[in-house]
Design an enzyme around this catalytic site. Structure first.
Site: not given
Length: 341
Positions: A162-163, A279, A282, A188
């Site tokens: 993600s991030t 973050m 998930d 993401h």
């Protein structure tokens, strides 16, 4: 702790919309705004904000050029605000490579400001806690096809991020040889970004990288990126194929890393799972299911993560066998997926 934010955008209307979205969160204080990089430079010196939201296209100097200067001269957390067009997506991906923490799309056709900026405050707060790093901004050269490395024929590699994942995935996949393991990736990312991201990775890797399509067979030497938007990426079948499944968000996301990992766990074949910077949680439960099904599992370590959220959750759950810095992950992944013969 209150997060102070400087909003940089050439449109007075957009500055107002971004400011209003951020001020709805009591933990955020918008300390100022600027209409171009020249104003922003002075405001940064004067206000010393924790985070900047930065427009991509502005007069005097575009956002990408300004971001490069920020990361070289005064590294700090930046969240890009981009139009959801192909050109906007390409520039935003370049910004994430340069060191921007995250990005959000601007309101557009059929998308209200409330919808577009629904998670802006959360991303700004994550950015304030992130590790700022300076990206090179230079495309890595694709790895040469290896005459010695050979991935196991039936091995499946699953990666979630993600991030901070743009930089992490570029670092890893740019080292992959043309005969790498069949690889599925959930990152993401907005729907308009994933096709461009897959194309960017394809240019950087000796392997073939593409946005996953429903029914595509998993093949050695191919890397499949989950499309953003309305579906989750799963794999399944006796001869495993990609499946794009329409359903609600899972673990707060669509596509979800948990969904991908759980589907790989059900394959009951040699597999490796890797969870990268991001973050939230998930992927943690899905990676645990992969490990329980016999997979080798790796997690990015805290020191090299932009946000040590997803890897931490997976590690604390017992889903991660080994944590490694980003620089050591490519070799470790290829070793786990290699043909033992």
């Amino acid at each position: 702790m209150t997060v102070s934010v400087l909003v940089v955008d050439d449109s007075p209307t957009m500055r107002g919309l971004i400011t209003a979205a951020l001020r709805r969160d009591p933990e955020i204080e918008v300390v100022g705004s600027a209409c171009d990089p020249l104003e922003a430079r002075d405001a940064i010196k004067r206000l010393n904000p924790d985070v900047i939201t930065l427009d991509v296209e502005m007069p005097n100097m575009n956002g990408l050029e300004f971001l490069e200067k920020i990361m070289r001269l005064r590294p700090m957390p930046v969240v890009m605000v981009s139009t959801l067009t192909q050109a906007g997506a390409e520039v935003t991906l370049a910004a994430l490579e340069l060191g921007a923490v995250d990005a959000v799309g601007k309101p557009g056709a059929g998308v209200t400001a409330m919808e577009a900026f629904a998670d802006l405050a959360a991303k700004v707060k994550v950015a304030a806690r992130s590790r700022v790093r300076v990206g090179g901004g230079v495309a890595p050269a694709p790895a040469a096809a290896s005459s010695t490395y050979r991935a196991a024929t039936d091995h499946v590699l699953a990666i979630g991020a993600s991030t901070g994942g743009v930089e992490a995935l570029l670092t890893i996949l740019s080292t992959f040889p043309a005969n790498c393991p069949a690889t599925v990736v959930t990152q993401h990312m907005p729907a308009t970004f994933t096709a461009n991201f897959a194309a960017r990775l394809d240019r950087a890797s000796a392997a073939r990288v593409s946005e996953a399509t429903d029914g595509a067979p998993l093949e050695r030497g191919c890397i499949y990126i989950a499309p953003g938007g309305e579906t989750h990426l799963e794999v399944g079948g006796l001869t495993p194929r990609c499946r794009l499944v329409r359903s609600d968000t899972v673990s707060g996301h669509r596509p979800s890393v948990d969904v991908l990992f759980r589907s790989v766990a059900a394959l009951r074949r040699p597999m490796t799972g890797v969870i990268l910077t991001g973050m939230g949680r998930d992927g943690a439960q899905g990676l645990l299911e992969m490990r329980q099904a016999g997979a080798s599992t790796l997690g990015q370590d805290e020191g090299s993560c932009v946000v040590y959220g997803m890897p931490r959750a997976a590690f604390e759950l017992g889903a991660v066998e080994r944590q490694l810095p980003l620089s050591r992950l490519p070799a470790a992944i290829l070793d786990l997926c290699a043909d033992p013969a």
